[in-house]
Design a protein around this motif. Structure first.
Motif, PDB file in Angstrom:
ATOM      1  N   VAL A  19       7.305  43.891  32.689  1.00  0.00           N
ATOM      2  CA  VAL A  19       6.383  43.526  32.065  1.00  0.00           C
ATOM      3  C   VAL A  19       5.937  44.730  30.678  1.00  0.00           C
ATOM      4  CG1 VAL A  19       3.518  43.797  32.285  1.00  0.00           C
ATOM      5  CG2 VAL A  19       5.375  43.494  34.179  1.00  0.00           C
ATOM      6  N   PHE A  20       6.238  45.753  30.019  1.00  0.00           N
ATOM      7  CA  PHE A  20       5.660  46.106  28.879  1.00  0.00           C
ATOM      8  C   PHE A  20       7.233  46.278  28.252  1.00  0.00           C
ATOM      9  CE2 PHE A  20       2.549  47.689  31.548  1.00  0.00           C
ATOM     10  CZ  PHE A  20       1.559  47.255  30.756  1.00  0.00           C
ATOM     11  N   GLY A  21       8.600  46.091  28.705  1.00  0.00           N
ATOM     12  CA  GLY A  21       9.091  45.462  27.821  1.00  0.00           C
ATOM     13  C   GLY A  21      10.159  46.698  27.728  1.00  0.00           C
ATOM     14  N   LEU A  22      10.018  48.061  28.436  1.00  0.00           N
ATOM     15  CA  LEU A  22      10.872  48.745  28.325  1.00  0.00           C
ATOM     16  C   LEU A  22      12.338  48.786  28.822  1.00  0.00           C
ATOM     17  CD1 LEU A  22       8.615  51.609  29.269  1.00  0.00           C
ATOM     18  CD2 LEU A  22       9.139  50.260  27.382  1.00  0.00           C
ATOM     19  N   SER A  23      11.990  47.604  29.864  1.00  0.00           N
ATOM     20  CA  SER A  23      13.449  47.186  30.643  1.00  0.00           C
ATOM     21  C   SER A  23      14.256  46.911  29.993  1.00  0.00           C
ATOM     22  CB  SER A  23      13.138  46.338  31.894  1.00  0.00           C
ATOM     23  OG  SER A  23      12.818  47.390  32.834  1.00  0.00           O
ATOM     24  N   ALA A  24      14.528  46.152  28.273  1.00  0.00           N
ATOM     25  CA  ALA A  24      14.821  45.101  27.857  1.00  0.00           C
ATOM     26  C   ALA A  24      15.748  46.555  27.322  1.00  0.00           C
ATOM     27  CB  ALA A  24      13.770  44.374  26.887  1.00  0.00           C
ATOM     28  N   ILE A  25      14.843  47.115  26.484  1.00  0.00           N
ATOM     29  CA  ILE A  25      15.062  48.009  25.073  1.00  0.00           C
ATOM     30  C   ILE A  25      16.178  49.126  26.049  1.00  0.00           C
ATOM     31  CG2 ILE A  25      14.910  50.222  24.248  1.00  0.00           C
ATOM     32  CD1 ILE A  25      11.653  49.161  23.725  1.00  0.00           C
ATOM     33  N   PHE A  26      16.020  49.483  27.508  1.00  0.00           N
ATOM     34  CA  PHE A  26      16.747  50.849  28.488  1.00  0.00           C
ATOM     35  C   PHE A  26      17.754  49.625  28.632  1.00  0.00           C
ATOM     36  CE2 PHE A  26      18.006  51.099  33.222  1.00  0.00           C
ATOM     37  CZ  PHE A  26      18.390  51.870  33.172  1.00  0.00           C
ATOM     38  N   VAL A  27      18.411  48.328  28.486  1.00  0.00           N
ATOM     39  CA  VAL A  27      19.244  47.607  28.974  1.00  0.00           C
ATOM     40  C   VAL A  27      20.343  47.600  28.123  1.00  0.00           C
ATOM     41  CG1 VAL A  27      20.388  45.746  29.846  1.00  0.00           C
ATOM     42  CG2 VAL A  27      18.418  46.346  31.223  1.00  0.00           C
ATOM     43  N   LYS A  28      19.828  47.628  26.780  1.00  0.00           N
ATOM     44  CA  LYS A  28      20.466  47.604  25.837  1.00  0.00           C
ATOM     45  C   LYS A  28      21.143  48.937  24.944  1.00  0.00           C
ATOM     46  CE  LYS A  28      17.759  43.106  23.800  1.00  0.00           C
ATOM     47  NZ  LYS A  28      16.998  42.557  23.145  1.00  0.00           N
ATOM     48  N   SER A  29      20.576  49.744  25.508  1.00  0.00           N
ATOM     49  CA  SER A  29      20.505  51.336  24.839  1.00  0.00           C
ATOM     50  C   SER A  29      21.838  51.745  26.097  1.00  0.00           C
ATOM     51  CB  SER A  29      19.550  52.072  25.065  1.00  0.00           C
ATOM     52  OG  SER A  29      19.599  53.207  25.035  1.00  0.00           O
ATOM     53  N   ALA A  30      23.362  51.123  25.404  1.00  0.00           N
ATOM     54  CA  ALA A  30      24.485  52.177  26.193  1.00  0.00           C
ATOM     55  C   ALA A  30      24.605  53.885  26.902  1.00  0.00           C
ATOM     56  CB  ALA A  30      25.712  51.658  25.791  1.00  0.00           C
ATOM     57  N   LEU A  31      23.844  54.071  25.839  1.00  0.00           N
ATOM     58  CA  LEU A  31      23.407  55.186  26.426  1.00  0.00           C
ATOM     59  C   LEU A  31      22.543  55.379  27.321  1.00  0.00           C
ATOM     60  CD1 LEU A  31      23.675  58.734  25.845  1.00  0.00           C
ATOM     61  CD2 LEU A  31      21.681  58.256  24.163  1.00  0.00           C
ATOM     62  N   LEU A  32      21.282  55.374  27.172  1.00  0.00           N
ATOM     63  CA  LEU A  32      20.305  55.009  28.291  1.00  0.00           C
ATOM     64  C   LEU A  32      20.537  54.862  29.819  1.00  0.00           C
ATOM     65  CD1 LEU A  32      16.891  54.400  26.818  1.00  0.00           C
ATOM     66  CD2 LEU A  32      17.438  56.680  27.146  1.00  0.00           C
ATOM     67  N   PHE A  33      21.455  53.559  29.470  1.00  0.00           N
ATOM     68  CA  PHE A  33      21.818  52.627  30.961  1.00  0.00           C
ATOM     69  C   PHE A  33      23.357  54.064  31.187  1.00  0.00           C
ATOM     70  CE2 PHE A  33      24.595  50.257  33.600  1.00  0.00           C
ATOM     71  CZ  PHE A  33      24.117  49.878  34.421  1.00  0.00           C
ATOM     72  N   SER A  34      23.276  54.433  30.650  1.00  0.00           N
ATOM     73  CA  SER A  34      24.608  55.350  30.788  1.00  0.00           C
ATOM     74  C   SER A  34      24.360  56.357  31.843  1.00  0.00           C
ATOM     75  CB  SER A  34      25.685  55.311  30.157  1.00  0.00           C
ATOM     76  OG  SER A  34      26.252  54.914  29.669  1.00  0.00           O
ATOM     77  N   ILE A  35      23.061  57.161  30.837  1.00  0.00           N
ATOM     78  CA  ILE A  35      23.021  58.091  31.546  1.00  0.00           C
ATOM     79  C   ILE A  35      22.050  58.391  33.502  1.00  0.00           C
ATOM     80  CG2 ILE A  35      20.586  59.580  31.405  1.00  0.00           C
ATOM     81  CD1 ILE A  35      21.272  60.050  28.672  1.00  0.00           C
ATOM     82  N   PHE A  36      21.014  56.626  33.333  1.00  0.00           N
ATOM     83  CA  PHE A  36      20.363  56.624  34.562  1.00  0.00           C
ATOM     84  C   PHE A  36      21.776  56.234  36.014  1.00  0.00           C
ATOM     85  CE2 PHE A  36      17.011  56.893  32.515  1.00  0.00           C
ATOM     86  CZ  PHE A  36      15.249  56.435  33.873  1.00  0.00           C
ATOM     87  N   LYS A  37      22.588  55.436  34.970  1.00  0.00           N
ATOM     88  CA  LYS A  37      23.508  54.915  35.902  1.00  0.00           C
ATOM     89  C   LYS A  37      24.446  55.792  36.877  1.00  0.00           C
ATOM     90  CE  LYS A  37      27.858  53.629  34.953  1.00  0.00           C
ATOM     91  NZ  LYS A  37      29.064  53.225  34.257  1.00  0.00           N
ATOM     92  N   TYR A  38      24.616  57.038  35.490  1.00  0.00           N
ATOM     93  CA  TYR A  38      25.600  58.311  36.149  1.00  0.00           C
ATOM     94  C   TYR A  38      24.987  59.284  37.644  1.00  0.00           C
ATOM     95  CZ  TYR A  38      29.687  56.830  33.966  1.00  0.00           C
ATOM     96  OH  TYR A  38      30.603  55.550  33.715  1.00  0.00           O
ATOM     97  N   VAL A  39      23.846  59.279  36.896  1.00  0.00           N
ATOM     98  CA  VAL A  39      22.455  60.431  37.490  1.00  0.00           C
ATOM     99  C   VAL A  39      21.625  59.816  38.839  1.00  0.00           C
ATOM    100  CG1 VAL A  39      20.139  60.899  37.644  1.00  0.00           C
ATOM    101  CG2 VAL A  39      20.958  61.421  35.525  1.00  0.00           C
ATOM    102  N   GLY A  40      22.074  58.591  38.951  1.00  0.00           N
ATOM    103  CA  GLY A  40      21.716  57.609  39.715  1.00  0.00           C
ATOM    104  C   GLY A  40      23.238  57.960  40.570  1.00  0.00           C
ATOM    105  N   ALA A  41      24.195  57.233  39.991  1.00  0.00           N
ATOM    106  CA  ALA A  41      25.427  57.234  40.949  1.00  0.00           C
ATOM    107  C   ALA A  41      26.021  58.458  41.686  1.00  0.00           C
ATOM    108  CB  ALA A  41      26.354  57.036  40.438  1.00  0.00           C
ATOM    109  N   VAL A  42      25.230  59.860  40.635  1.00  0.00           N
ATOM    110  CA  VAL A  42      25.163  61.408  41.641  1.00  0.00           C
ATOM    111  C   VAL A  42      24.491  61.337  42.630  1.00  0.00           C
ATOM    112  CG1 VAL A  42      24.760  63.439  40.590  1.00  0.00           C
ATOM    113  CG2 VAL A  42      26.486  62.335  39.807  1.00  0.00           C
TER     114      VAL A  42
END
Length: 207
Positions: free
Chosen positions: A56-79
């Motif tokens: 709603v507040f647009g943070l997800s758009a920034i998150f998805v566009k940021s390769a670094l943030l996406f990778s951090i969340f992806k690997y932390v979630g995967a672990v």
């Protein structure tokens, strides 16, 4: 927003589709009873609310566009998913000869709420879903803020309804599912399912 009823039907299909959340709900309902399942649902719902707020507040758009943030969340979630899967599989083997009461006691100090919350929150695919699926139903006659809020809350409510129905279904057949041998089998299967989703998340490329 356009085609709201179609959005509800499509969202329900996404909610029902088996994933790590369902595997976790199954495991915690069998091992910790109905309360464990409901606590897991509350945790999952809390994670969805945060994802909705971010969209709603647009943070997800920034998150998805940021390769670094996406990778951090992806690997932390995967672990975290791999950790849950491995511990579940290991537990099913370690308690092969134990009684049902001992198996139940082992889960008293577990936190189904925390497991559900972290599993959902650390899954970047939820943010991707919100930003690729939701915009297809936006209309020009209404502010995007309100439409994202409406869709996010609708998706969350559908998740709650389906999850509670699923928990009650599992609890209803608990007399069979809570047999020690059945518990170990379900724990092992759900462990492999969660582990598989963790590995899939780890190797999945950024959209």
């Amino acid at each position: 927003m356009e085609n709201f009823y179609l959005f509800v039907i499509m969202s329900l299909l996404f909610v029902i589709l088996p994933g790590p959340d369902i595997g976790l709900i199954t495991q915690n309902t069998v091992t910790s009873g109905k309360k464990g399942g409901i606590d897991t649902v509350i945790g999952i719902t809390s994670g969805l609310i945060i994802h909705t707020s971010a969209a709603v507040f647009g943070l997800s758009a920034i998150f998805v566009k940021s390769a670094l943030l996406f990778s951090i969340f992806k690997y932390v979630g995967a672990v975290y998913l791999i950790y849950l899967g491995v511990t579940s599989i290991w537990s099913s083997k370690k308690n092969k000869g134990s009684s049902g009461d001992g198996h139940q006691t082992k889960y008293k100090n577990k936190s189904p709420f925390r497991q559900g919350f972290l599993t959902n929150l650390l899954n970047p695919k939820i943010a991707v879903l919100f930003l690729t699926f939701f915009p297809q139903f936006l209309s020009t006659g209404m502010k995007p803020f309100l439409q994202f809020l409406m869709m996010g809350l609708t998706y969350t409510v559908l998740t709650i309804i389906w999850s509670i129905v699923y928990v009650n279904l599992i609890n209803y057949i608990s007399s069979w599912m809570k047999k020690p041998a059945t518990q170990r089998a379900i724990e092992r299967i759900s462990g492999f399912v969660v582990l598989g989703f963790g590995i899939k998340l780890a190797i999945e490329k950024r959209p």
